[in-house]
Scaffold this active site. Structure first.
Site, PDB file in Angstrom:
ATOM      1  N   GLU A 174     -37.160 -23.495  27.159  1.00  0.00           N
ATOM      2  CA  GLU A 174     -36.860 -24.588  26.455  1.00  0.00           C
ATOM      3  C   GLU A 174     -38.160 -25.219  25.795  1.00  0.00           C
ATOM      4  OE1 GLU A 174     -35.232 -27.819  29.070  1.00  0.00           O
ATOM      5  OE2 GLU A 174     -33.509 -26.696  29.323  1.00  0.00           O
ATOM      6  N   HIS A 411     -19.235 -32.069  35.700  1.00  0.00           N
ATOM      7  CA  HIS A 411     -20.746 -31.686  35.725  1.00  0.00           C
ATOM      8  C   HIS A 411     -21.001 -31.174  37.101  1.00  0.00           C
ATOM      9  CE1 HIS A 411     -25.117 -32.780  35.392  1.00  0.00           C
ATOM     10  NE2 HIS A 411     -24.869 -31.662  34.684  1.00  0.00           N
ATOM     11  N   GLU A 482     -29.612 -24.279  31.417  1.00  0.00           N
ATOM     12  CA  GLU A 482     -30.644 -23.575  32.280  1.00  0.00           C
ATOM     13  C   GLU A 482     -30.615 -22.226  32.437  1.00  0.00           C
ATOM     14  OE1 GLU A 482     -30.332 -27.100  33.292  1.00  0.00           O
ATOM     15  OE2 GLU A 482     -31.026 -27.808  31.642  1.00  0.00           O
ATOM     16  N   GLU A 500     -27.126 -23.103  27.514  1.00  0.00           N
ATOM     17  CA  GLU A 500     -28.075 -23.941  26.687  1.00  0.00           C
ATOM     18  C   GLU A 500     -29.069 -22.855  26.608  1.00  0.00           C
ATOM     19  OE1 GLU A 500     -30.360 -28.179  27.362  1.00  0.00           O
ATOM     20  OE2 GLU A 500     -30.513 -26.541  28.884  1.00  0.00           O
ATOM     21  N   GLU A 506     -31.582 -32.520  23.151  1.00  0.00           N
ATOM     22  CA  GLU A 506     -31.786 -33.492  24.270  1.00  0.00           C
ATOM     23  C   GLU A 506     -33.387 -33.976  24.185  1.00  0.00           C
ATOM     24  OE1 GLU A 506     -30.000 -31.489  27.187  1.00  0.00           O
ATOM     25  OE2 GLU A 506     -32.093 -30.862  28.380  1.00  0.00           O
TER      26      GLU A 506
HETATM   27  C1  NOJ Z   1     -30.719 -30.765  31.933  1.00  0.00           C
HETATM   28  C2  NOJ Z   1     -29.466 -30.492  30.947  1.00  0.00           C
HETATM   29  O1  NOJ Z   1     -29.923 -29.782  29.815  1.00  0.00           O
HETATM   30  C3  NOJ Z   1     -28.955 -31.765  30.635  1.00  0.00           C
HETATM   31  O2  NOJ Z   1     -28.192 -31.500  29.525  1.00  0.00           O
HETATM   32  C4  NOJ Z   1     -28.435 -32.557  31.791  1.00  0.00           C
HETATM   33  O3  NOJ Z   1     -27.945 -33.976  31.440  1.00  0.00           O
HETATM   34  C5  NOJ Z   1     -29.658 -32.852  32.945  1.00  0.00           C
HETATM   35  N1  NOJ Z   1     -30.091 -31.342  32.946  1.00  0.00           N
HETATM   36  C6  NOJ Z   1     -29.127 -33.337  34.053  1.00  0.00           C
HETATM   37  O4  NOJ Z   1     -28.183 -32.324  34.884  1.00  0.00           O
HETATM   38 CA    CA Z   2     -31.837 -28.424  29.694  1.00  0.00          CA
END
Ligand code: NOJ
Ligand code: CA
Length: 710
Positions: A174, A411, A482, A500, A506
């Site tokens: 990241e 989720h 992650e 991701e 984000e």
């Molecule tokens: C990191 C993730 O990239 C994000 O999308 C998520 O909302 C948060 N972790 C919480 O799980």
């Molecule tokens: Ca992330």
């Protein structure tokens, strides 16, 4: 992935050589050529060229084992096998509906000239756009179980190329990209300063992550990565900043070993994509071609989709994942903070918005107990993935969604505790099946458990695959946040829609943000291995965060273009309904844009500068175009020669307004509609940090009054 339906030529020729033969073995396809030989000490050496140019100077290969019996020399070639394959296959979903897989393969059989006489094969595949090679350990008397302590693969580059890199971090991708010559790589500075990344581990000052994108002074584009990463650890690269030689740098496990293997076995493919056109790097299918066909037979339940979610509001500090501000006391009770995002009324708002706008899915984060102390404590058992907070009624909300024709997206944040997730997985997927969730977003924020393992090591590499397999067993689509960065395994597990594994949109919410050139680099780096859940579509560019001064580094029109330039079969419309409702004319593009494609044309591209891509929606005559630029404004010129000859279409152009600017006027856009044909050449102004999105559909009776584009 459905079937291989053309196989023009596939012949294997075996030639046996005398052990001492010191010959050079050659293979080529189009402009790409490869040579292999053993040096005077029996060490394997390869080199790669493109046309008349050297791409990889003679470079050593090999593997060291923890027992000291290394595969690093004393070899003789005992035989070679050759075959040419030219076949076409159909992915379940993708950027194109048919993929040609055309290569020449040479397998070199090696035997060590000592008492143990260990065997190693190196398999090369030469494509018109690059090379893949892997090590294979055949069944043999003196090698059964073994531990890889190092991989000796080198990529000796021919100069101090311009490089687009992030640090070789064992736990995170990241990072913002640095554009520098190889000689200026220093990962430690970046790792130290990147305080917005949850877990960082960068052991090598000169370590960089793959896919590594490079450009030579002569204008050749080179991309180094790997394909089909399974039952092995991931490969990063160590850069020698003086000689420009890159060496494989394998991610270590908790006790310092790299990979546990047995013979027969094989490593992932090492890949080198090469072209004198940047566009060809983006269009390359080399990595997918090096992966195995789908292991899932019935894929009818795998459906690309768009979704909204109770998500950006937490990322921007406007609501919380947790129900309470404090961890539960001894009595297990939680005192509500009143800021919990995943409450029934709020979730219904997103479901209603999705239903009204033809968006298929709604993701809800923070619905299950555990978020009060989920992060930073390296706790093994945080979440159970089935127990909702008191203000979230799973049965009622899934029934409500179903009544509106909307799918809920699950989720599962593991907080890095993969052991806990493995124990709960069947329960979690049964729960999804029971309540009709067709997809899950997983997450691995935090230090990994088993403790000492890294996100990118062999244990976790195999964990992510186990999750994809388990999800497939329950007919659930997967979007992993992650994980290790992808290596084309979506061909083998087509329910693994996206990852991701990179710095997503984000970061514009909870940190100082992404660089203006970020999205012009990502498709050349992170996305080379597979789709990214980048979460585009932020419309409120300023004033969204509880932290003053935060701003998305983009114009609104560029956010639309990302639906095309950042490929994914699942795409989030990441902003909140109230922000879309203020710009319904622009939101129309997100409603219309497809997530699965018959064809893709990369019109123009230069890493770090701009990308313009056109895609034809699967099964329709509609085309969608995205054009983005970095901090510098430009004109995107798009000849529409790919349209059907002589046919009239309507183009809806969502462009930056004349006075738009990412910094000072980011939300200024204009939507115009024109008639176009295959003769039309669009010329669209992109603001500084801007972009444009275009939908093109066959003309209907209503469009008769429109003017032709000039
Ligand atoms: C990191 C993730 O990239 C994000 O999308 C998520 O909302 C948060 N972790 C919480 O799980
Ligand atoms: Ca992330």
């Amino acid at each position: 992935m459905k079937k291989i339906f053309i196989c023009l030529l596939s012949l294997a020729v075996y030639s046996s050589l005398k052990a001492q033969d010191n010959q050079t073995i050659r293979a080529e396809m189009g402009k790409v050529h490869l040579e292999f030989k053993l040096d005077a000490h029996g060490r394997p050496v390869y080199n790669v060229g493109y046309d008349q140019q050297a791409v990889i100077n003679p470079s050593y290969m090999g593997i060291n084992l923890s027992d000291g019996q290394n595969f690093d020399g004393h070899f003789a070639i005992t035989g070679t096998e050759r075959k040419t394959v030219d076949e076409t296959w159909e992915p379940v979903w993708g950027e194109v509906s048919h993929i040609r897989n055309h290569y020449e393969q040479v397998t070199v059989h090696l035997k060590q000239q000592d008492k143990a006489g260990r065997l190693l094969n190196i398999i090369f595949r030469v494509f018109a756009d690059g090379v893949g090679f892997r090590y294979e350990f055949p069944e043999q008397p003196n090698l059964k179980y073994f531990i890889v302590s190092d991989e000796l693969t080198e990529f000796s580059l021919t100069g101090d190329h311009k490089t687009f890199w992030i640090p070789g971090d064992y736990d995170s991708n990241e990072y913002p990209y640095t554009v520098s010559p190889i000689s200026k790589i220093d990962a430690s500075v970046l790792a130290k300063s990147a305080t917005d990344i949850a877990v960082r581990f960068v052991p090598d000052k000169y370590g960089v992550q793959t896919p590594l994108m490079m450009k030579t002074a002569e204008g050749l584009y080179i991309n180094i990565h790997e394909a089909a990463l399974q039952n092995y650890t991931s490969m990063q690269l160590h850069a020698d900043i003086k000689t420009f030689k890159l060496t494989a740098n394998l991610v270590a496990d908790a006790v310092g070993n790299k990979a546990y293997m047995n013979a027969p076995g094989k490593t992932p493919w090492r890949t080198i994509i090469i072209s004198n056109r940047a566009e060809d790097i983006l269009a390359s299918k080399l990595i997918l071609n090096l992966n195995d066909p789908s292991k899932i037979e019935n894929t009818s339940w795998i459906k690309p989709m768009k979704f909204v979610g109770v998500w950006w509001e937490m990322q921007t500090g406007n609501s919380t994942w947790s129900y309470s501000d404090n961890a539960p006391g001894a009595d297990g009770k939680l005192i509500p903070s009143g800021k919990h995002g995943a409450n029934m009324a709020n979730v219904k708002r997103y479901i209603d918005f999705a239903a009204q706008n033809g968006i298929q899915g709604v993701l809800v984060e923070g619905w299950n107990v555990g978020w009060e102390d989920w992060f930073g404590n390296w706790k093994e058992n945080v979440f159970d993935f089935v127990t909702p907070y008191p203000d979230f009624d799973v049965r009622a909300i899934t029934q409500y969604a179903a009544s509106k024709g909307v799918k809920m997206i699950m989720h599962n944040e593991t907080s890095g505790s993969a052991t806990n997730y493995e124990r709960q997985m069947d329960t979690a997927f049964r729960f999804m099946n029971k309540f009709g969730y067709p997809a899950v977003k997983t997450g691995y924020v935090g230090k990994i458990i088993p403790r000492g393992e890294h996100h990118d090591g062999q244990w976790m590499v195999d964990h992510y695959i186990r999750v994809a397999q388990k999800a497939a067993q329950y007919h659930v689509m997967l979007d992993a946040h992650e994980p290790v960065r992808p290596t084309g395994l979506q061909r083998t597990y087509p329910n693994w829609m996206a990852c991701e594994a990179g710095r997503g949109n984000e970061y514009n919410a909870f940190s100082t943000g992404n660089n203006l050139n970020h999205e012009t680099i990502m498709p050349f780096t992170r996305l080379i291995g597979g789709p990214m859940d980048y979460t585009p579509g932020i419309f409120k560019i300023r004033g969204y965060s509880t932290v003053p001064g935060r701003q998305v580094h983009s114009t609104l029109a560029k956010q639309l273009a990302l639906y095309i330039t950042m490929y994914s079969p699942i795409q989030m419309a990441a902003d909140m309904p109230e922000n879309y409702e203020k710009h319904l004319d622009a939101f129309q593009f997100i409603k219309d844009v497809a997530t699965d494609w018959d064809d893709t044309k990369v019109i123009e591209a230069e890493p770090g500068e701009y990308i313009t891509t056109a895609r034809k929606e699967k099964g329709t005559a509609n085309w969608f175009i995205g054009a983005i630029t970095n901090e510098n404004g430009r004109h995107a010129v798009v000849p529409l020669g790919f349209l059907d000859k002589g046919k009239k279409y309507v183009a809806a152009i969502y462009a930056d307004a004349g006075d738009a600017d990412w910094k000072n006027n980011p939300e200024a856009y204009q939507v115009t509609r024109f008639l176009v044909t295959d003769d039309t050449r669009l010329n669209i102004k992109l603001a500084n940090g801007g972009g444009a999105a275009i939908s093109i559909k066959p003309v209907t009776a209503e469009d008769k009054a429109l003017k032709f584009y000039k």
